[in-house]
Design a protein around this motif. Structure first.
Motif, PDB file in Angstrom:
ATOM      1  N   ASP A 505       0.900  -1.180   0.114  1.00 16.93           N
ATOM      2  CA  ASP A 505      -0.098  -0.047   0.051  1.00 16.93           C
ATOM      3  C   ASP A 505       0.878   1.094  -0.098  1.00 16.93           C
ATOM      4  OD1 ASP A 505      -2.173   1.731   0.359  1.00 16.93           O
ATOM      5  OD2 ASP A 505      -2.576   1.157   2.041  1.00 16.93           O
ATOM      6  N   GLU A 506       0.805   2.136   0.974  1.00 14.73           N
ATOM      7  CA  GLU A 506       1.672   3.391   1.232  1.00 14.73           C
ATOM      8  C   GLU A 506       2.016   3.365   2.706  1.00 14.73           C
ATOM      9  OE1 GLU A 506       4.116   5.886  -0.193  1.00 14.73           O
ATOM     10  OE2 GLU A 506       3.024   4.744  -1.700  1.00 14.73           O
ATOM     11  N   PRO A 507       2.985   2.811   2.979  1.00 14.06           N
ATOM     12  CA  PRO A 507       3.592   2.823   4.465  1.00 14.06           C
ATOM     13  C   PRO A 507       3.803   4.282   4.963  1.00 14.06           C
ATOM     14  CG  PRO A 507       5.274   1.646   3.111  1.00 14.06           C
ATOM     15  CD  PRO A 507       4.005   2.023   2.317  1.00 14.06           C
ATOM     16  N   TRP A 508       3.675   4.543   6.340  1.00 15.31           N
ATOM     17  CA  TRP A 508       3.768   5.842   6.916  1.00 15.31           C
ATOM     18  C   TRP A 508       2.379   6.780   6.580  1.00 15.31           C
ATOM     19  CZ3 TRP A 508       8.634   4.429   4.396  1.00 15.31           C
ATOM     20  CH2 TRP A 508       9.441   4.005   5.273  1.00 15.31           C
ATOM     21  N   ARG A 509       1.787   6.532   5.556  1.00 18.69           N
ATOM     22  CA  ARG A 509       0.561   7.280   5.097  1.00 18.69           C
ATOM     23  C   ARG A 509      -0.824   6.452   5.884  1.00 18.69           C
ATOM     24  NH1 ARG A 509       0.305  11.595   1.479  1.00 18.69           N
ATOM     25  NH2 ARG A 509       2.212  12.076   0.410  1.00 18.69           N
ATOM     26  N   ARG A 510      -0.628   5.085   5.612  1.00 20.08           N
ATOM     27  CA  ARG A 510      -1.777   4.200   6.121  1.00 20.08           C
ATOM     28  C   ARG A 510      -1.147   3.276   7.115  1.00 20.08           C
ATOM     29  NH1 ARG A 510      -3.503   6.020   1.293  1.00 20.08           N
ATOM     30  NH2 ARG A 510      -2.346   4.426  -0.085  1.00 20.08           N
ATOM     31  N   VAL A 511      -1.309   3.167   8.382  1.00 23.29           N
ATOM     32  CA  VAL A 511      -0.928   2.438   9.374  1.00 23.29           C
ATOM     33  C   VAL A 511      -1.926   1.500   9.904  1.00 23.29           C
ATOM     34  CG1 VAL A 511       0.716   4.316  10.199  1.00 23.29           C
ATOM     35  CG2 VAL A 511      -1.280   4.050  11.172  1.00 23.29           C
ATOM     36  N   ASN A 512      -1.291   0.580  10.630  1.00 23.11           N
ATOM     37  CA  ASN A 512      -2.012  -0.418  11.361  1.00 23.11           C
ATOM     38  C   ASN A 512      -2.910  -1.323  10.399  1.00 23.11           C
ATOM     39  OD1 ASN A 512      -1.384   0.157  14.099  1.00 23.11           O
ATOM     40  ND2 ASN A 512      -3.234   1.189  14.407  1.00 23.11           N
ATOM     41  N   VAL A 513      -2.134  -2.057   9.641  1.00 24.35           N
ATOM     42  CA  VAL A 513      -2.762  -2.718   8.798  1.00 24.35           C
ATOM     43  C   VAL A 513      -3.109  -4.150   9.275  1.00 24.35           C
ATOM     44  CG1 VAL A 513      -1.494  -1.813   6.678  1.00 24.35           C
ATOM     45  CG2 VAL A 513      -0.657  -3.802   7.675  1.00 24.35           C
ATOM     46  N   TYR A 514      -2.678  -4.506  10.266  1.00 22.15           N
ATOM     47  CA  TYR A 514      -3.070  -5.702  11.250  1.00 22.15           C
ATOM     48  C   TYR A 514      -4.466  -5.535  11.745  1.00 22.15           C
ATOM     49  CZ  TYR A 514      -2.665  -9.332  14.987  1.00 22.15           C
ATOM     50  OH  TYR A 514      -2.811 -10.245  15.579  1.00 22.15           O
ATOM     51  N   LEU A 515      -5.308  -6.404  11.071  1.00 24.78           N
ATOM     52  CA  LEU A 515      -6.701  -6.287  11.425  1.00 24.78           C
ATOM     53  C   LEU A 515      -7.409  -7.570  12.204  1.00 24.78           C
ATOM     54  CD1 LEU A 515      -7.676  -8.093   8.904  1.00 24.78           C
ATOM     55  CD2 LEU A 515      -7.798  -5.904   7.623  1.00 24.78           C
ATOM     56  N   ILE A 516      -6.330  -8.456  12.852  1.00 25.79           N
ATOM     57  CA  ILE A 516      -6.809  -9.575  13.493  1.00 25.79           C
ATOM     58  C   ILE A 516      -7.498  -9.218  14.764  1.00 25.79           C
ATOM     59  CG2 ILE A 516      -6.204 -11.685  14.677  1.00 25.79           C
ATOM     60  CD1 ILE A 516      -5.940 -11.926  11.501  1.00 25.79           C
ATOM     61  N   HIS A 517      -6.724  -8.147  15.457  1.00 24.82           N
ATOM     62  CA  HIS A 517      -7.381  -7.728  16.554  1.00 24.82           C
ATOM     63  C   HIS A 517      -7.313  -6.161  16.549  1.00 24.82           C
ATOM     64  CE1 HIS A 517      -6.959 -11.676  18.871  1.00 24.82           C
ATOM     65  NE2 HIS A 517      -5.964 -11.739  18.186  1.00 24.82           N
ATOM     66  N   ASP A 518      -8.116  -5.651  17.420  1.00 21.68           N
ATOM     67  CA  ASP A 518      -7.933  -4.223  17.628  1.00 21.68           C
ATOM     68  C   ASP A 518      -7.035  -3.628  18.697  1.00 21.68           C
ATOM     69  OD1 ASP A 518      -8.489  -1.527  18.164  1.00 21.68           O
ATOM     70  OD2 ASP A 518     -10.485  -1.484  18.925  1.00 21.68           O
ATOM     71  N   MET A 519      -5.724  -3.409  18.111  1.00 18.08           N
ATOM     72  CA  MET A 519      -4.493  -3.008  18.784  1.00 18.08           C
ATOM     73  C   MET A 519      -4.877  -1.883  20.165  1.00 18.08           C
ATOM     74  SD  MET A 519      -4.020  -4.085  15.876  1.00 18.08           S
ATOM     75  CE  MET A 519      -3.881  -2.571  14.994  1.00 18.08           C
ATOM     76  N   ALA A 520      -5.986  -1.170  19.982  1.00 18.85           N
ATOM     77  CA  ALA A 520      -5.871  -0.006  20.937  1.00 18.85           C
ATOM     78  C   ALA A 520      -6.227  -0.634  22.321  1.00 18.85           C
ATOM     79  CB  ALA A 520      -7.309   0.816  20.449  1.00 18.85           C
ATOM     80  N   ASN A 521      -6.623  -2.049  22.363  1.00 18.52           N
ATOM     81  CA  ASN A 521      -6.971  -2.657  23.361  1.00 18.52           C
ATOM     82  C   ASN A 521      -6.040  -3.561  24.146  1.00 18.52           C
ATOM     83  OD1 ASN A 521      -9.752  -2.040  23.455  1.00 18.52           O
ATOM     84  ND2 ASN A 521      -9.960  -3.654  21.912  1.00 18.52           N
ATOM     85  N   TRP A 522      -4.793  -3.340  23.181  1.00 14.34           N
ATOM     86  CA  TRP A 522      -3.397  -4.036  23.907  1.00 14.34           C
ATOM     87  C   TRP A 522      -2.992  -3.141  24.960  1.00 14.34           C
ATOM     88  CZ3 TRP A 522      -0.478  -6.624  19.427  1.00 14.34           C
ATOM     89  CH2 TRP A 522      -1.307  -7.481  18.648  1.00 14.34           C
ATOM     90  N   LYS A 523      -2.475  -3.777  26.201  1.00 15.16           N
ATOM     91  CA  LYS A 523      -1.903  -2.999  27.241  1.00 15.16           C
ATOM     92  C   LYS A 523      -0.249  -2.962  27.276  1.00 15.16           C
ATOM     93  CE  LYS A 523      -5.739  -4.459  30.284  1.00 15.16           C
ATOM     94  NZ  LYS A 523      -6.661  -3.252  30.186  1.00 15.16           N
ATOM     95  N   ASP A 524      -0.027  -3.469  26.320  1.00 19.85           N
ATOM     96  CA  ASP A 524       1.736  -3.546  26.564  1.00 19.85           C
ATOM     97  C   ASP A 524       2.478  -2.492  25.420  1.00 19.85           C
ATOM     98  OD1 ASP A 524       0.765  -5.051  24.244  1.00 19.85           O
ATOM     99  OD2 ASP A 524       2.602  -6.183  24.181  1.00 19.85           O
TER     100      ASP A 524
END
Length: 556
Positions: A505-524
Motif C-alpha cells: 500500500d503506502e507505508p507511513w501514510r496508512r498505518v495499522n494494517v494488522y486487522l486480526i485484533h483491535d490493537m487499541a485494547n492491547w495494554k503492552d
C-alpha cells in the motif's frame, strides 16, 4: 523440511467476522483475488522452507540477493522471489600448457536448460561457511591439485551509514595451485537479466559493456538494464582491468538454450569473445543473460586472487499504491538516475578491504572462550534479517515538509524539535515483521528486536521518531477486525501504532494494517514505547531526543 501449514491453518481459518467461521477466507479472497493485492499475512499460501539459502548479499535496506544458489531475490519492497535462476552461476576453467584440462560449473544442479554446460559438481568437495556479513565457499578440485575459496564480502559495518547501505556484493576468489607447473585459471560469472519474477519476460531488457577510469584504475564489466514499468533497475558484473589479469565478456546469450556456444568459446582458450556493442532489446516472452570472465596465471605452488563485484542499482521505488516516488538512502551518495552501477562497482572493488573493520567488530566475541560456538554463530548470523527483512532505507529531499511525512491526522509534530533534522541526516528506516508478515516496524516485535540496531543507533532514533509521530496522530477510518467482528477506528490518538503500514500500500501514510485484533485494547504497546525511549537514551545519551520523547511519554 516444509513449513507447518496444516496446523497453522487449522488455528486461523475459523477467524470470523462475528460468528462466521469463514471471515478470514472471505477477507483473503477479496484482497488477493478481487483487489489483486497481497495479504498482510497469507495463511493459505505459505512458502515451504528450504535448506538452500546462504547469507544475503549487500548492505542494509536496498534489496537483497541470496548468494550460493542465487535462489532468493528481494529487490522490490516486500516482493520475495524464491525460485532459483539456474543461469546465475560461477564456472571454472583451468588451462595448462596451451590446452583446457578442466571446465566445470561450480554447482551440484543438473538442469533441463543449458545442457551444453558441464553440471553436477560433486558436493562432497564443496563446503559453505557463513558468519554474517561474510561467507565462504571452498572447492577442492578432485584430481587437479587446485583449491578455490570464494570469499563473499558485504560491506555491513557497524556505525557506518554509507558503506552499510550500498547495493553491492563482492566475490573474492583465492586460487591455490599445488601443482609443479603454473596454471591459467578463469572464473566466469554468468548472470541472467532477471530477478525470478514474471516481469523477467516482459521485454525491453538489454545489456551493454562498460568501462570506468577512476583514480588511476580501470573497472570494466557488463550492465544489465531491467526496464520494468515499475521500479526498473540495472545490474552490473564487474572487475578490475589490471596487469596480470585479463577481463573478457559475452554481452548476451540465451539462457533457455543449450549454451553450447558459450561453453565452446570458453573451452577454446579460457576467454570470452568480448564484443563491444550493446545487445538488442529483448522481445516480450524472451530472456537474456551475460557472462564476465576474469583470468590470471597462478604460478607453481602459488596463490592468486580474482575479484568480481555484483551491483544492483534501483535508486527510485514505488510502493504498491504507486502514490509517491521514493529515493533509497544510497542515492544520497550516488546518482539517483539509475546510472550509478559503474561507480558503485568501482567503489565496491576499492572498499571491500574495509572488511578489517568487520574483523575488529567480531573479534572480541569470536575469541571469547566462555561463549559456545553455536552462540557466536547465531549472534552474527541472525543479523541477516536487518538486511533481508524486506527492509527499506529512504532519503528525504531537502525541501520536504513535516506534513509530507505523516500519516492520517497530521498534527502534533511541532513538539518534536529534532524530528526533521534526524530524518534529513539519516533517512527513514523500516523492516518487515517477517518475510510472510508484510507489516513494517511492527512495534511489539521491534521492541524485542531493536537490540540489532545498537550497531546503527541513528537508525533506531529515526525509527522511533516515526513511531512517535504515529502516536500523536489518529486515523478515524472504520475497520472491521477479524477475531471479534467488531468495527473500530484504525488508529486512536495517543496510542502506539501496531505497525507503520504495508509495502503493498503506502507505508507511513496508512498505518495499522494488522486487522486480526483491535490493537487499541492491547495494554503492552504504550509501555514498550516508554521502555524503548529509556533504552535509546541509555545507549546514546541524546538529550534532545529524550526531551522530545518525554513529552509523548507523558501523553501515553
Amino acid at each position: 523440511m516444509s513449513s507447518p501449514t496444516t496446523p497453522l491453518l487449522k488455528g486461523w481459518v475459523p477467524l470470523g467476522c462475528g460468528s462466521s467461521s469463514s471471515g478470514y477466507f472471505r477477507w483473503w479472497y477479496k484482497k488477493t483475488r478481487v483487489e489483486k493485492k497481497s495479504a498482510f499475512t497469507d495463511l493459505l499460501c505459505a512458502v515451504p522452507l528450504q535448506q538452500i539459502y546462504g547469507c544475503p548479499l549487500g548492505g542494509i535496506v536496498r534489496g537483497t540477493i541470496t548468494c550460493g544458489k542465487f535462489c532468493h531475490w528481494q529487490l522490490n519492497p516486500k516482493k520475495y522471489h524464491y525460485g532459483m535462476i539456474i543461469t546465475d552461476q560461477f564456472t571454472l576453467c583451468l588451462h595448462c600448457k596451451g590446452q583446457t584440462v578442466y571446465q566445470q560449473v561450480l554447482s551440484v544442479e543438473r538442469p533441463s536448460t543449458l545442457q551444453g554446460w558441464n553440471w553436477g559438481y560433486f558436493s562432497h568437495y564443496a563446503f559453505y561457511h557463513g558468519l554474517y556479513p561474510r561467507a565462504w565457499m571452498v572447492y577442492e578440485l578432485l584430481g587437479q591439485n587446485v583449491v578455490l575459496t570464494c570469499h563473499q564480502v558485504f560491506l555491513v559495518i557497524p556505525y557506518d551509514y554509507k558503506d552499510s547501505s550500498l547495493p553491492v556484493g563482492m566475490f573474492i576468489w583465492e586460487v591455490e595451485n599445488n601443482n609443479e607447473e603454473p596454471v591459467d585459471i578463469s572464473i566466469v560469472f554468468s548472470l541472467q537479466n532477471a530477478m525470478g519474477a514474471k516481469e523477467d519476460k516482459s521485454g525491453e531488457h538489454w545489456n551493454d559493456p562498460f568501462a570506468l577510469q577512476e583514480g588511476g584504475k580501470r573497472v570494466a564489466g557488463v550492465l544489465l538494464h531491467h526496464c520494468t514499468p515499475m521500479n526498473p533497475f540495472t545490474l552490473a558484473v564487474a572487475s578490475w582491468e589490471k596487469a596480470g589479469m585479463v577481463l573478457t565478456h559475452l554481452i548476451a546469450f540465451s539462457p533457455t538454450g543449450s549454451g553450447q556456444d558459450v561453453w565452446r568459446d570458453l573451452l577454446q582458450d579460457g576467454k570470452l569473445e568480448s564484443p563491444t556493442n550493446r545487445s538488442r532489446v529483448t522481445a516480450k516472452g524472451e530472456v537474456t543473460a551475460t557472462a564476465v570472465c576474469a583470468s590470471c596465471t597462478v604460478p607453481t605452488r602459488g596463490h592468486r586472487m580474482l575479484e568480481l563485484a555484483l551491483v544492483w542499482d534501483m535508486p527510485c521505488i514505488h510502493f504498491g499504491s504507486k502514490e509517491k516516488l521514493h529515493l533509497r538512502w544510497y542515492a544520497h551518495f550516488f546518482s539517483s538516475n539509475r546510472d550509478a552501477a559503474p561507480a558503485l562497482s568501482c567503489y565496491a572493488l576499492t572498499r571491500y578491504k574495509e572488511e578489517r573493520k568487520i574483523n575488529m567488530w567480531q573479534k572480541p566475541v569470536l575469541e571469547n572462550s566462555q561463549l559456545p560456538f553455536w552462540y557466536k554463530s547465531a549472534l552474527f548470523n541472525v543479523l541477516y534479517f536487518v538486511m533481508d527483512g524486506g527492509t527499506i532505507w529512504l532519503e528525504l529531499s531537502p525541501d520536504c515538509l513535516p506534513q509530507d511525512l505523516q500519516g492520517p491526522g497530521r498534527g502534533g509534530w511541532g513538539s518534536l524539535s529534532h524530528f526533521l533534522p534526524v530524518l534529513w541526516e539519516y533517512g527513514r528506516f523500516a523492516y518487515l515483521e517477517g518475510q510472510e508478515y508484510h507489516m513494517y516496524n511492527t512495534y511489539n516485535v521491534h521492541f524485542y528486536a531493536s537490540f540489532a540496531l545498537v550497531l546503527w543507533p541513528k537508525l533506531q532514533i529515526s525509527l522511533q521518531y516515526d513511531i512517535t509521530v504515529m502516536v500523536i496522530n489518529e486515523d478515524m477510518e472504520p475497520q472491521q477486525y477479524l477475531m471479534s467482528g467488531q468495527t473500530a477506528q484504525v488508529k486512536l490518538k495517543n496510542v502506539v501504532s501496531h505497525d507503520i503500514g504495508d509495502p503493498d500500500d503506502e507505508p507511513w501514510r496508512r498505518v495499522n494494517v494488522y486487522l486480526i485484533h483491535d490493537m487499541a485494547n492491547w495494554k503492552d504497546m504504550n509501555l514498550k514505547f516508554v521502555l524503548q525511549v529509556h533504552c535509546d537514551y541509555y545507549l546514546t545519551h541524546n538529550a534532545i531526543y529524550l526531551q522530545d520523547m518525554w513529552l509523548v511519554c507523558q501523553r501515553i
